[in-house]
Design a protein around this motif. Structure first.
Motif, PDB file in Angstrom:
ATOM      1  N   SER A 380     -25.237 -21.022-101.828  1.00  9.26           N
ATOM      2  CA  SER A 380     -25.616 -21.328-103.227  1.00  9.26           C
ATOM      3  C   SER A 380     -25.715 -19.972-104.205  1.00  9.26           C
ATOM      4  N   ARG A 381     -25.506 -18.711-103.518  1.00 11.71           N
ATOM      5  CA  ARG A 381     -25.435 -17.624-104.335  1.00 11.71           C
ATOM      6  C   ARG A 381     -24.042 -16.992-104.258  1.00 11.71           C
ATOM      7  N   PRO A 382     -23.490 -16.708-105.582  1.00  8.87           N
ATOM      8  CA  PRO A 382     -22.087 -16.345-105.433  1.00  8.87           C
ATOM      9  C   PRO A 382     -21.725 -15.063-104.670  1.00  8.87           C
ATOM     10  N   ASP A 383     -22.652 -14.128-104.762  1.00  9.96           N
ATOM     11  CA  ASP A 383     -22.321 -12.883-103.864  1.00  9.96           C
ATOM     12  C   ASP A 383     -22.420 -13.191-102.412  1.00  9.96           C
ATOM     13  N   GLN A 384     -23.639 -13.722-102.079  1.00 10.65           N
ATOM     14  CA  GLN A 384     -23.524 -14.040-100.659  1.00 10.65           C
ATOM     15  C   GLN A 384     -22.318 -14.964 -99.791  1.00 10.65           C
ATOM     16  N   ARG A 385     -22.437 -15.889-101.083  1.00 10.14           N
ATOM     17  CA  ARG A 385     -21.032 -17.036-100.652  1.00 10.14           C
ATOM     18  C   ARG A 385     -19.806 -16.291-100.420  1.00 10.14           C
ATOM     19  N   PHE A 386     -19.477 -15.192-101.221  1.00 12.49           N
ATOM     20  CA  PHE A 386     -18.253 -14.576-100.992  1.00 12.49           C
ATOM     21  C   PHE A 386     -18.310 -13.763 -99.726  1.00 12.49           C
ATOM     22  N   SER A 387     -19.264 -13.224 -99.107  1.00 12.89           N
ATOM     23  CA  SER A 387     -19.415 -12.513 -97.834  1.00 12.89           C
ATOM     24  C   SER A 387     -19.265 -13.487 -96.766  1.00 12.89           C
ATOM     25  N   LEU A 388     -20.012 -14.549 -96.949  1.00 13.29           N
ATOM     26  CA  LEU A 388     -19.806 -15.688 -96.065  1.00 13.29           C
ATOM     27  C   LEU A 388     -18.452 -16.245 -95.607  1.00 13.29           C
ATOM     28  N   HIS A 389     -17.676 -16.468 -96.915  1.00 11.62           N
ATOM     29  CA  HIS A 389     -16.222 -16.802 -97.105  1.00 11.62           C
ATOM     30  C   HIS A 389     -15.388 -15.856 -96.107  1.00 11.62           C
ATOM     31  N   ALA A 390     -15.554 -14.454 -96.692  1.00  9.88           N
ATOM     32  CA  ALA A 390     -14.667 -13.443 -96.116  1.00  9.88           C
ATOM     33  C   ALA A 390     -15.034 -13.306 -94.432  1.00  9.88           C
ATOM     34  N   ALA A 391     -16.247 -13.512 -94.076  1.00  7.95           N
ATOM     35  CA  ALA A 391     -16.509 -13.396 -92.562  1.00  7.95           C
ATOM     36  C   ALA A 391     -16.079 -14.682 -92.080  1.00  7.95           C
ATOM     37  N   VAL A 392     -15.974 -15.739 -92.459  1.00  5.68           N
ATOM     38  CA  VAL A 392     -15.386 -16.925 -91.830  1.00  5.68           C
ATOM     39  C   VAL A 392     -13.850 -16.913 -91.687  1.00  5.68           C
ATOM     40  N   LEU A 393     -13.346 -16.138 -92.762  1.00  8.76           N
ATOM     41  CA  LEU A 393     -11.685 -15.946 -92.573  1.00  8.76           C
ATOM     42  C   LEU A 393     -11.607 -14.711 -91.476  1.00  8.76           C
ATOM     43  N   GLY A 394     -12.537 -13.593 -91.419  1.00 10.68           N
ATOM     44  CA  GLY A 394     -12.531 -12.712 -90.536  1.00 10.68           C
ATOM     45  C   GLY A 394     -12.478 -13.271 -89.126  1.00 10.68           C
ATOM     46  N   ALA A 395     -13.508 -14.182 -88.948  1.00  4.13           N
ATOM     47  CA  ALA A 395     -13.796 -14.723 -87.779  1.00  4.13           C
ATOM     48  C   ALA A 395     -12.399 -15.550 -87.260  1.00  4.13           C
ATOM     49  N   ARG A 396     -11.848 -16.348 -88.063  1.00  2.00           N
ATOM     50  CA  ARG A 396     -10.696 -17.023 -87.803  1.00  2.00           C
ATOM     51  C   ARG A 396      -9.455 -15.961 -87.225  1.00  2.00           C
ATOM     52  N   LEU A 397      -9.682 -14.999 -88.050  1.00  2.00           N
ATOM     53  CA  LEU A 397      -8.463 -13.797 -87.619  1.00  2.00           C
ATOM     54  C   LEU A 397      -8.728 -13.191 -86.456  1.00  2.00           C
ATOM     55  N   LEU A 398      -9.912 -13.198 -85.883  1.00  2.00           N
ATOM     56  CA  LEU A 398     -10.486 -12.485 -84.609  1.00  2.00           C
ATOM     57  C   LEU A 398     -10.480 -13.628 -83.600  1.00  2.00           C
ATOM     58  N   ASP A 399     -10.411 -14.778 -83.980  1.00  2.00           N
ATOM     59  CA  ASP A 399     -10.636 -15.950 -82.848  1.00  2.00           C
ATOM     60  C   ASP A 399     -11.951 -15.796 -82.321  1.00  2.00           C
ATOM     61  N   TRP A 400     -13.009 -15.507 -83.072  1.00  2.00           N
ATOM     62  CA  TRP A 400     -14.389 -15.613 -82.790  1.00  2.00           C
ATOM     63  C   TRP A 400     -14.959 -16.867 -83.142  1.00  2.00           C
ATOM     64  N   PRO A 401     -15.758 -17.549 -82.204  1.00  2.00           N
ATOM     65  CA  PRO A 401     -16.372 -16.988 -81.193  1.00  2.00           C
ATOM     66  C   PRO A 401     -15.828 -17.375 -79.667  1.00  2.00           C
ATOM     67  N   ALA A 402     -14.503 -17.816 -79.764  1.00  2.00           N
ATOM     68  CA  ALA A 402     -13.832 -18.148 -78.609  1.00  2.00           C
ATOM     69  C   ALA A 402     -13.704 -16.821 -77.864  1.00  2.00           C
ATOM     70  N   THR A 403     -13.260 -15.632 -78.583  1.00  2.00           N
ATOM     71  CA  THR A 403     -12.921 -14.132 -78.026  1.00  2.00           C
ATOM     72  C   THR A 403     -14.083 -13.626 -78.623  1.00  2.00           C
ATOM     73  N   PRO A 404     -14.938 -13.085 -77.466  1.00  2.00           N
ATOM     74  CA  PRO A 404     -16.005 -12.247 -77.877  1.00  2.00           C
ATOM     75  C   PRO A 404     -15.796 -10.974 -78.658  1.00  2.00           C
ATOM     76  N   LEU A 405     -16.629 -10.523 -79.572  1.00  2.00           N
ATOM     77  CA  LEU A 405     -16.500  -9.358 -80.333  1.00  2.00           C
ATOM     78  C   LEU A 405     -16.511  -8.081 -79.520  1.00  2.00           C
ATOM     79  N   PRO A 406     -15.710  -7.226 -79.669  1.00  2.00           N
ATOM     80  CA  PRO A 406     -15.979  -5.841 -78.825  1.00  2.00           C
ATOM     81  C   PRO A 406     -17.386  -5.298 -79.162  1.00  2.00           C
ATOM     82  N   SER A 407     -17.809  -4.495 -77.941  1.00  2.00           N
ATOM     83  CA  SER A 407     -19.056  -3.952 -78.325  1.00  2.00           C
ATOM     84  C   SER A 407     -19.296  -2.858 -79.204  1.00  2.00           C
ATOM     85  N   GLU A 408     -20.343  -2.693 -79.961  1.00  2.00           N
ATOM     86  CA  GLU A 408     -20.204  -1.434 -80.914  1.00  2.00           C
ATOM     87  C   GLU A 408     -20.053  -0.221 -80.044  1.00  2.00           C
ATOM     88  N   PRO A 409     -19.513   0.906 -80.831  1.00  2.00           N
ATOM     89  CA  PRO A 409     -19.260   2.175 -80.139  1.00  2.00           C
ATOM     90  C   PRO A 409     -20.766   2.723 -80.332  1.00  2.00           C
TER      91      PRO A 409
END
Length: 409
Positions: A380-409
C-alpha cells in the motif's frame, strides 16, 4: 589460333598436323553464341580436331588443363551449364568445319571420326564440370569462413570500425543504419541451427530484400540481422514485430523442431549491432532462467531483469533483506511469494490476483498483510511497493526459494 606445339613428353602433336588457324573462328563463334569468354576453350578445340583427324585420345595432362579451365570458369562467375554449352557448341561447330571428314566418302571413316570426337567431348566435359564443382566448393568454403569471421567481429563490437564498414559492403550492410539482431535458438536437445539457417535466409530475403540483411550461425544459434522498423518491409506490414514475423516464417516453412526467437532492439551504427545482439542473447538467457514458456521473447520486455542482473551482489542483498523473512511461515516462502508475483502481474488488482490464484479476495488481502507483517514492506506504500516488486523479480531471477541464497560473506 596458332599451330599447336608438340608435346615434349610424348613427341606427338597436341593438335592436327595441318595448320589449325581455322579453329579460331569456330571458338569465337561458339563463345559469342553462349556469351562466354573464348579463353575458357583453351586447348579444347585442338584436342577435338586431333581426335577427328587422327583418332587420338587426350593425355591426362591435357585433361588436367581442361579441368583447370573449369575452375577458371567458376572463378569468373561462369555457371557450369553455360561452360558445358560452350563446349558442346564448339564441338558441333568444329564438326561442320572439319575438311577431312566433309570430303570423305568412306562412311566407316566418318563413323570412327565421330566416335573419337564424342569420346573426347565426353572426357573434356566431365573434367570441366569436375573442375568447376571443385572451385565452387572452395569458393563456398572461403565465403563461409569469411562470413563467420565477419559475423564474429561484428557481434563482438571491438573491431576497427573503418575495417568493419569496408568488410560489410560485400554483405550488403550499411552500418550507418538501424539494425535489429534476432537470435533463433532450438528448444529441442537435437535441434540444429544449420537446419533452420537456409530456410530463414530465404524467408528474410523474400521479406526484406537482399540488402541490409545477414543470416549466419554462431554458438549453435541462427543470427539474423535485419533493418530497423523504418525499413520498407515494416511499412508494408504495419504492426508486425520482427521476432514474431521470423517465428511465423519458421512455422510457415515447416522447419522441424521447436524454436525460440529473441529480438534485440534496433540501434544505429557499427556498435548498434553488437548492442542489439547482446540484448537478444541476454533475453534468451533470462527466458531460460525464468522458465518462460513463450516462443518469442523481446529484450525490451526484459530490461528490468537486465538491470537487476547487472549487479548480482545488490540483487542478492535485496532478496535476502526484503524477502527472506517469508521463510518463517509454515511451508516456506513460496505461497506468499507467488501471491506477490501474481498481485504485481495483475496490475496490483487484488480481485484479478485472486482469480489467477484460484482463491478468494480475502485470502489475497490476508496474505499481503502477512507479507507486510513479516517483512515490514507493504504494497500500500509506493516506496515499499517498488522494493517488494524489485525483490520479487530478483527472486525469480535467482530461482529463490527453490535455490538457496549463498551465504553472506
Amino acid at each position: 589460333m596458332t599451330r599447336s606445339q608438340p608435346d615434349p613428353r610424348s613427341g606427338r602433336p597436341a593438335a592436327p598436323s595441318a595448320d589449325d588457324d581455322w579453329l579460331a573462328p569456330v571458338g569465337a563463334s561458339a563463345a559469342a553464341a553462349c556469351k562466354a569468354p573464348v579463353e575458357l576453350l583453351g586447348g579444347y578445340l585442338p584436342l577435338l580436331a586431333d581426335a577427328a583427324i587422327n583418332g587420338r585420345r587426350p593425355d591426362s595432362f591435357e585433361l588436367d588443363a581442361v579441368r583447370e579451365l573449369g575452375r577458371r570458369a567458376a572463378a569468373q562467375g561462369v555457371g557450369a551449364r553455360r561452360a558445358v554449352e560452350l563446349y558442346l557448341s564448339a564441338a558441333w561447330r568444329l564438326w561442320r568445319q572439319l575438311p577431312v571428314v566433309v570430303r570423305s566418302s568412306d562412311p566407316e571413316k566418318v563413323r570412327r571420326s565421330a566416335e573419337a570426337v564424342l569420346r573426347v567431348l565426353d572426357d573434356a566435359v566431365g573434367v570441366l564440370v569436375d573442375g568447376h564443382q571443385a572451385e565452387r566448393r572452395e569458393m563456398i568454403r572461403h565465403e563461409e569462413a569469411q562470413r563467420a569471421e565477419f559475423v564474429d567481429d561484428l557481434l563482438r563490437g571491438d573491431a576497427d570500425v573503418s575495417w568493419l564498414v569496408e568488410r560489410a559492403e560485400p554483405f550488403g550492410l550499411d552500418l550507418g543504419k538501424h539494425h535489429h539482431v534476432v537470435l533463433v535458438d532450438s528448444r529441442d536437445p537435437n535441434g540444429a541451427a544449420e537446419r533452420a539457417a537456409p530456410a530463414l535466409e530465404r524467408a528474410v530475403v523474400e521479406r526484406f530484400g537482399d540488402r541490409e540483411v545477414l543470416v549466419a550461425t554462431k554458438d549453435g544459434r541462427v543470427v539474423v540481422i535485419v533493418p530497423g522498423r523504418s525499413a520498407p518491409a515494416f511499412a508494408r506490414t504495419p504492426g508486425d514485430d520482427v521476432g514474431i514475423v521470423l517465428h511465423e516464417d519458421l512455422r510457415r516453412l515447416r522447419v522441424a523442431g521447436s524454436w525460440r526467437v529473441a529480438a534485440g532492439r534496433a540501434f544505429p551504427g557499427a556498435y548498434g549491432i553488437p548492442r542489439s545482439y547482446e540484448e537478444a542473447r541476454e533475453a534468451l538467457v533470462f527466458a531460460d532462467r525464468l522458465g518462460l514458456d513463450t516462443d518469442v521473447v523481446h529484450a525490451r520486455d526484459l530490461l528490468v531483469y537486465r538491470v537487476l542482473g547487472r549487479d548480482q551482489a545488490a540483487i542478492l542483498d535485496l532478496v535476502r533483506d526484503v524477502l527472506s523473512p517469508l521463510d518463517q511461515v509454515r511451508g516456506g516462502a513460496e505461497v506468499l511469494l507467488e501471491t506477490l508475483r501474481e498481485y504485481f502481474n495483475a496490475g496490483e488488482v487484488a480481485t484479478e490476483a485472486a482469480r489467477r490464484l484460484h482463491v478468494s479476495v480475502r485470502t489475497v488481502t490476508y496474505r499481503l498483510a502477512r507479507v507486510a507483517q513479516l517483512t515490514g514492506y507493504s504494497v500500500s506504500r509506493p516506496d515499499q511497493r517498488f522494493s517488494l516488486h524489485a525483490a520479487v523479480l530478483g527472486a525469480r531471477l535467482l530461482d529463490w526459494p527453490a535455490t538457496p541464497l549463498p551465504s553472506e560473506p
